[in-house]
Design a protein around this motif. Structure first.
Motif, PDB file in Angstrom:
ATOM      1  N   VAL A   1      -0.965  -6.329  -4.315  1.00 38.00           N
ATOM      2  CA  VAL A   1      -0.499  -7.515  -3.610  1.00 38.00           C
ATOM      3  C   VAL A   1      -1.715  -8.399  -3.365  1.00 38.00           C
ATOM      4  CG1 VAL A   1       0.572  -8.402  -1.509  1.00 38.00           C
ATOM      5  CG2 VAL A   1       1.407  -6.276  -2.533  1.00 38.00           C
TER       6      VAL A   1
ATOM      7  N   GLY B   1       0.861  -1.181   0.000  1.00 36.33           N
ATOM      8  CA  GLY B   1       0.000   0.000   0.000  1.00 36.33           C
ATOM      9  C   GLY B   1       0.895   1.228   0.000  1.00 36.33           C
TER      10      GLY B   1
ATOM     11  N   THR C   1      -2.545  -0.858   3.882  1.00 33.58           N
ATOM     12  CA  THR C   1      -3.509  -0.961   2.786  1.00 33.58           C
ATOM     13  C   THR C   1      -4.715  -0.028   2.931  1.00 33.58           C
ATOM     14  OG1 THR C   1      -4.327  -2.915   3.964  1.00 33.58           O
ATOM     15  CG2 THR C   1      -2.929  -3.316   2.061  1.00 33.58           C
ATOM     16  N   GLY C   2      -4.783   0.734   4.007  1.00 34.13           N
ATOM     17  CA  GLY C   2      -5.832   1.752   4.131  1.00 34.13           C
ATOM     18  C   GLY C   2      -7.237   1.180   4.168  1.00 34.13           C
TER      19      GLY C   2
ATOM     20  N   ARG D   1      -4.919  12.572   0.931  1.00 31.82           N
ATOM     21  CA  ARG D   1      -6.303  12.504   0.478  1.00 31.82           C
ATOM     22  C   ARG D   1      -7.177  13.673   0.954  1.00 31.82           C
ATOM     23  NH1 ARG D   1      -6.546   7.565  -1.950  1.00 31.82           N
ATOM     24  NH2 ARG D   1      -4.968   6.150  -1.152  1.00 31.82           N
TER      25      ARG D   1
ATOM     26  N   SER E   1      -7.865   8.641   9.898  1.00 33.30           N
ATOM     27  CA  SER E   1      -7.359  10.012   9.887  1.00 33.30           C
ATOM     28  C   SER E   1      -5.878  10.055   9.558  1.00 33.30           C
ATOM     29  CB  SER E   1      -7.597  10.691  11.243  1.00 33.30           C
ATOM     30  OG  SER E   1      -6.646  10.253  12.185  1.00 33.30           O
ATOM     31  N   VAL E   2      -5.475  11.182   9.011  1.00 29.00           N
ATOM     32  CA  VAL E   2      -4.072  11.395   8.662  1.00 29.00           C
ATOM     33  C   VAL E   2      -3.172  11.357   9.905  1.00 29.00           C
ATOM     34  CG1 VAL E   2      -2.475  13.162   7.804  1.00 29.00           C
ATOM     35  CG2 VAL E   2      -4.531  12.600   6.504  1.00 29.00           C
TER      36      VAL E   2
ATOM     37  N   ASP F   1      -5.339   3.367   8.378  1.00 30.98           N
ATOM     38  CA  ASP F   1      -6.783   3.085   8.400  1.00 30.98           C
ATOM     39  C   ASP F   1      -7.119   1.606   8.559  1.00 30.98           C
ATOM     40  OD1 ASP F   1      -7.213   5.743   7.775  1.00 30.98           O
ATOM     41  OD2 ASP F   1      -8.417   5.359   5.993  1.00 30.98           O
TER      42      ASP F   1
ATOM     43  N   ASP G   1      -1.253  -0.215  -5.336  1.00 31.70           N
ATOM     44  CA  ASP G   1      -2.106  -0.598  -6.464  1.00 31.70           C
ATOM     45  C   ASP G   1      -2.651   0.591  -7.245  1.00 31.70           C
ATOM     46  OD1 ASP G   1      -3.971   0.335  -4.672  1.00 31.70           O
ATOM     47  OD2 ASP G   1      -5.078  -1.545  -4.490  1.00 31.70           O
ATOM     48  N   GLU G   2      -2.411   1.823  -6.764  1.00 29.77           N
ATOM     49  CA  GLU G   2      -2.809   2.984  -7.555  1.00 29.77           C
ATOM     50  C   GLU G   2      -1.664   3.352  -8.509  1.00 29.77           C
ATOM     51  OE1 GLU G   2      -5.054   6.239  -5.675  1.00 29.77           O
ATOM     52  OE2 GLU G   2      -4.723   5.169  -3.814  1.00 29.77           O
TER      53      GLU G   2
ATOM     54  N   GLN H   1      -0.571   7.293   2.912  1.00 33.10           N
ATOM     55  CA  GLN H   1      -0.044   8.157   3.978  1.00 33.10           C
ATOM     56  C   GLN H   1       0.814   7.391   4.989  1.00 33.10           C
ATOM     57  OE1 GLN H   1      -1.556  11.688   4.332  1.00 33.10           O
ATOM     58  NE2 GLN H   1       0.375  11.892   5.404  1.00 33.10           N
ATOM     59  N   ALA H   2       0.312   6.256   5.475  1.00 39.00           N
ATOM     60  CA  ALA H   2       1.049   5.507   6.508  1.00 39.00           C
ATOM     61  C   ALA H   2       2.337   4.923   5.935  1.00 39.00           C
ATOM     62  CB  ALA H   2       0.168   4.387   7.065  1.00 39.00           C
TER      63      ALA H   2
ATOM     64  N   TRP I   1      -9.905  17.075  11.288  1.00 42.44           N
ATOM     65  CA  TRP I   1     -10.367  18.381  10.840  1.00 42.44           C
ATOM     66  C   TRP I   1     -11.286  18.208   9.636  1.00 42.44           C
ATOM     67  CZ3 TRP I   1      -5.757  16.391   9.263  1.00 42.44           C
ATOM     68  CH2 TRP I   1      -5.462  16.448   7.902  1.00 42.44           C
TER      69      TRP I   1
ATOM     70  N   LYS J   1     -11.907  18.589  -0.756  1.00 47.71           N
ATOM     71  CA  LYS J   1     -11.909  20.012  -0.398  1.00 47.71           C
ATOM     72  C   LYS J   1     -11.351  20.805  -1.585  1.00 47.71           C
ATOM     73  CE  LYS J   1     -11.008  18.547   4.417  1.00 47.71           C
ATOM     74  NZ  LYS J   1     -10.564  17.154   4.261  1.00 47.71           N
TER      75      LYS J   1
ATOM     76  N   LEU K   1     -15.551   8.433  -3.629  1.00 48.19           N
ATOM     77  CA  LEU K   1     -14.601   9.534  -3.439  1.00 48.19           C
ATOM     78  C   LEU K   1     -13.467   9.057  -2.542  1.00 48.19           C
ATOM     79  CD1 LEU K   1     -15.609  13.233  -2.796  1.00 48.19           C
ATOM     80  CD2 LEU K   1     -13.357  12.264  -2.417  1.00 48.19           C
ATOM     81  N   ARG K   2     -12.444   8.506  -3.150  1.00 49.77           N
ATOM     82  CA  ARG K   2     -11.314   8.011  -2.368  1.00 49.77           C
ATOM     83  C   ARG K   2      -9.968   8.353  -2.997  1.00 49.77           C
ATOM     84  NH1 ARG K   2     -10.284   6.483   2.848  1.00 49.77           N
ATOM     85  NH2 ARG K   2      -8.153   5.761   2.799  1.00 49.77           N
TER      86      ARG K   2
HETATM   87  C1  LIG Z   1     -11.823  12.415   0.427  1.00 53.06           C
HETATM   88  C2  LIG Z   1     -11.116  12.187   1.726  1.00 53.06           C
HETATM   89  C3  LIG Z   1     -10.955  13.236   2.606  1.00 53.06           C
HETATM   90  C4  LIG Z   1     -10.306  13.043   3.817  1.00 53.06           C
HETATM   91  N1  LIG Z   1     -10.149  14.093   4.675  1.00 53.06           N
HETATM   92  C5  LIG Z   1      -9.461  13.928   5.821  1.00 53.06           C
HETATM   93  C6  LIG Z   1      -9.227  15.025   6.705  1.00 53.06           C
HETATM   94  O1  LIG Z   1      -9.673  16.133   6.469  1.00 53.06           O
HETATM   95  N2  LIG Z   1      -8.493  14.794   7.834  1.00 53.06           N
HETATM   96  C7  LIG Z   1      -7.988  13.571   8.124  1.00 53.06           C
HETATM   97  O2  LIG Z   1      -7.309  13.413   9.131  1.00 53.06           O
HETATM   98  N3  LIG Z   1      -8.202  12.501   7.317  1.00 53.06           N
HETATM   99  C8  LIG Z   1      -8.919  12.655   6.177  1.00 53.06           C
HETATM  100  N4  LIG Z   1      -9.132  11.586   5.350  1.00 53.06           N
HETATM  101  C9  LIG Z   1      -8.673  10.247   5.756  1.00 53.06           C
HETATM  102  C10 LIG Z   1      -7.206  10.048   5.440  1.00 53.06           C
HETATM  103  O3  LIG Z   1      -6.918  10.423   4.120  1.00 53.06           O
HETATM  104  C11 LIG Z   1      -6.853   8.570   5.671  1.00 53.06           C
HETATM  105  O4  LIG Z   1      -7.114   8.304   7.033  1.00 53.06           O
HETATM  106  C12 LIG Z   1      -5.400   8.280   5.345  1.00 53.06           C
HETATM  107  O5  LIG Z   1      -5.148   8.452   3.966  1.00 53.06           O
HETATM  108  C13 LIG Z   1      -5.057   6.871   5.769  1.00 53.06           C
HETATM  109  O6  LIG Z   1      -3.769   6.541   5.326  1.00 53.06           O
HETATM  110  P1  LIG Z   1      -3.420   5.027   4.989  1.00 53.06           P
HETATM  111  O7  LIG Z   1      -2.006   5.018   4.580  1.00 53.06           O
HETATM  112  O8  LIG Z   1      -3.878   4.155   6.071  1.00 53.06           O
HETATM  113  O9  LIG Z   1      -4.335   4.680   3.734  1.00 53.06           O
HETATM  114  P2  LIG Z   1      -4.335   5.305   2.285  1.00 53.06           P
HETATM  115  O10 LIG Z   1      -3.750   6.669   2.259  1.00 53.06           O
HETATM  116  O11 LIG Z   1      -5.717   5.121   1.780  1.00 53.06           O
HETATM  117  O12 LIG Z   1      -3.355   4.342   1.474  1.00 53.06           O
HETATM  118  C14 LIG Z   1      -3.595   2.980   1.280  1.00 53.06           C
HETATM  119  C15 LIG Z   1      -3.128   2.591  -0.105  1.00 53.06           C
HETATM  120  O13 LIG Z   1      -2.984   1.170  -0.175  1.00 53.06           O
HETATM  121  C16 LIG Z   1      -3.492   0.732  -1.412  1.00 53.06           C
HETATM  122  N5  LIG Z   1      -3.764  -0.704  -1.345  1.00 53.06           N
HETATM  123  C17 LIG Z   1      -4.802  -1.320  -0.709  1.00 53.06           C
HETATM  124  N6  LIG Z   1      -4.718  -2.661  -0.828  1.00 53.06           N
HETATM  125  C18 LIG Z   1      -3.599  -2.904  -1.555  1.00 53.06           C
HETATM  126  C19 LIG Z   1      -2.985  -4.087  -2.035  1.00 53.06           C
HETATM  127  N7  LIG Z   1      -3.491  -5.307  -1.759  1.00 53.06           N
HETATM  128  N8  LIG Z   1      -1.854  -3.987  -2.784  1.00 53.06           N
HETATM  129  C20 LIG Z   1      -1.328  -2.762  -3.052  1.00 53.06           C
HETATM  130  N9  LIG Z   1      -1.869  -1.606  -2.637  1.00 53.06           N
HETATM  131  C21 LIG Z   1      -2.992  -1.666  -1.887  1.00 53.06           C
HETATM  132  C22 LIG Z   1      -4.711   1.628  -1.589  1.00 53.06           C
HETATM  133  O14 LIG Z   1      -5.188   1.625  -2.914  1.00 53.06           O
HETATM  134  C23 LIG Z   1      -4.121   2.979  -1.193  1.00 53.06           C
HETATM  135  O15 LIG Z   1      -3.466   3.583  -2.266  1.00 53.06           O
HETATM  136  C24 LIG Z   1      -9.799  11.757   4.138  1.00 53.06           C
HETATM  137  C25 LIG Z   1      -9.964  10.694   3.225  1.00 53.06           C
HETATM  138  C26 LIG Z   1     -10.619  10.902   2.053  1.00 53.06           C
HETATM  139  C27 LIG Z   1     -10.803   9.754   1.092  1.00 53.06           C
END
Ligand SMILES: Cc1cc2nc3c(=O)[nH]c(=O)nc-3n(C[C@H](O)[C@H](O)[C@H](O)COP(=O)(O)OP(=O)(O)OC[C@H]3O[C@@H](n4cnc5c(N)ncnc54)[C@H](O)[C@@H]3O)c2cc1C
Length: 417
Positions: free
Chosen positions: A89, A17, A116-117, A51, A301-302, A284, A43-44, A20-21, A330, A56, A136-137
């Motif tokens: 993956v 993935g 993997t969010g 995000r 959340s971020v 996430d 996978d993107e 952000q994390a 926020w 916004k 919307l993701r």
């Molecule tokens: C529109 C929107 C607005 C938001 N606004 C806010 C905000 O204002 N404040 C805030 O704190 N949070 C906000 N968030 C939430 C925040 O963006 C997420 O909590 C944060 O991105 C989580 O990070 P992450 O790394 O866990 O997941 P993500 O950033 O989602 O990254 C996970 C990645 O892993 C990929 N993936 C999944 N499965 C696989 C696989 N099997 N193989 C390869 N890749 C894979 C996914 O496609 C994705 O690209 C918002 C989210 C969205 C969608």
């Protein structure tokens, strides 16, 4: 930088993935002096990006796409990160310590971090295959929907949570006619108390957004493109486009299939360690303990993704620092900047500083006598102080409501010196 080779790769750290994390884990490993090999698999089609602007400023066109990316392209090459984009993956073998990708590539690792969010919750109702119905993701989601944001176009947003309301605000600012349909009796019902729901409801009404609460969407009608949304009482709401914002589900299936413990997300400890040695998870997709609050949480959340990424990296680096933070969030809607510290779900009373009418206020929520959450609208100083206040409250400090609501006292003065 990106490769789709089907050969076997081997690395010290595999990060699954690329969001952000993942980025935070890499950045913290690198700043901590890690010099082993890292493979990042996403996978993107994009390098890690933020995000929050998607619903916004990126959606309303006031934020350039280039500014979404968390690091410049050269960061990955300069730091010798092997990046595999457009690569899903599909299998994790925690015994063999190997990954299999949809394109056939295999990767072996010493340690893996699952980042993997989450993904949008699906709405399996008649007509959901019609064109112009969007999730919307991702950047791709926004780029697909934005051409439809035209003056006078009719948009229905399904779901009155933060993302749904932010989308409504961004579209309205571009002259789109917006209707929000929410199944609960009030917007933001899952995440906040009635007072804040009422404030945002009115804010949207004042800006010309129509809001229908207590209504289930039962289907979509149209030929090729969606033309209306059907509600369970039979009402048809005309729509040129529909945006779904009905919540997310954690992407924990890969971990589940690998035999890791799952309970509303991948179960990790305060260092992001899963139930198997050398397999970590962050962001996430996880369910983690919060010692300050005395319970487990799954957060979307971020700040959570960043803090967990740091905790994982610290453990890999051999200098573990557990994740324990007061959650914060926020949301930006029209001219209102909402900042929240803590969680209000256990609260049973509140007091108000400022006024709803002025659009500038802070709501202090209490569970019994303990301050557990502060919701601040256009009140950055109150928000800045609030995380510390809640932390001190969790350790036993009790605040007088008179002190918190007295506008003559600056928020900084509340903090224990
Ligand atoms: C529109 C929107 C607005 C938001 N606004 C806010 C905000 O204002 N404040 C805030 O704190 N949070 C906000 N968030 C939430 C925040 O963006 C997420 O909590 C944060 O991105 C989580 O990070 P992450 O790394 O866990 O997941 P993500 O950033 O989602 O990254 C996970 C990645 O892993 C990929 N993936 C999944 N499965 C696989 C696989 N099997 N193989 C390869 N890749 C894979 C996914 O496609 C994705 O690209 C918002 C989210 C969205 C969608």
């Amino acid at each position: 930088m990106s490769s789709t080779s089907s050969s076997q790769n081997s690395c010290d750290i595999a990060i699954i993935g690329a969001g952000q994390a993942a980025l935070q884990t890499i950045a913290s490993l690198k700043s901590g002096g890690f010099d082993g090999s890292i493979t990042l698999i996403g996978d993107e089609a994009y390098l890690p990006y933020q995000r929050p602007p998607l619903s916004k400023k990126f959606l309303n066109g006031t934020f350039e796409r280039d500014r979404l990316f968390l690091k410049p392209d050269n960061f990955y090459g300069d730091n010798d990160i092997n990046v595999l984009l457009d690569t899903q993956v599909t299998q994790l073998d925690v015994t063999a310590k190997s990954l299999t990708c949809a394109n056939g590539a295999g990767i072996t690792f010493s340690k893996a971090v699952i980042c993997t969010g989450s993904r949008p919750r699906a709405l399996p109702i008649p007509g959901n295959e019609l064109e112009n119905i969007f999730d919307l993701r991702t950047i791709a989601d926004i780029e697909a929907m934005r051409p439809h944001f035209k003056q006078g176009a009719k948009m229905v947003v399904v779901g009155g949570g933060y993302i749904g309301l932010e989308t409504a605000a961004s579209a309205r600012q571009l002259g789109v006619e917006v209707t929000v349909v929410e199944a609960a009796e009030r917007v933001l019902a899952r995440v906040t108390k009635p007072e804040l729901s009422a404030f945002f409801h009115k804010l949207h009404l004042d800006q010309g957004v129509e809001i229908i609460t207590g209504a289930q969407v039962s289907g979509f009608t149209g030929e090729v493109n969606v033309s209306a949304v059907t509600l369970n009482d039979g009402t048809l709401v005309p729509a040129d486009l529909v945006v779904l914002g009905i919540g997310i589900v954690p992407n924990s299936e890969l971990a589940e299939d690998a035999g890791l413990t799952i309970d509303d997300g991948i179960v990790v400890d305060a260092l992001g360690r899963t139930s198997r040695a050398d397999i970590y998870a962050a962001g996430d997709c996880t369910n983690h303990p919060n010692d300050l609050l005395g319970r487990r949480l799954r957060l979307e959340s971020v700040p959570n993704a960043i803090d967990q990424g740091k905790a994982v990296a610290s453990d890999i680096l051999g200098a573990p620092v557990s994740y324990a933070a007061i959650p914060w969030f926020w949301s930006d809607q029209f001219e209102s900047k909402l900042q929240i510290a803590g969680l209000s779900d256990t609260a049973d009373s509140h007091c108000l500083r400022g006024s709803y009418e002025s659009g500038s206020f802070a709501i202090f929520h209490f569970a019994g006598s303990q301050l557990v959450c502060v919701e601040a609208v256009n009140r950055p100083a109150e928000f800045m102080a609030s995380r510390q206040l809640i932390k001190e409250a969790a350790a036993g400090r009790v605040y007088e409501t008179e002190m918190l609501t007295d506008e003559n006292l600056k928020p900084k003065s509340w903090l224990a010196s």
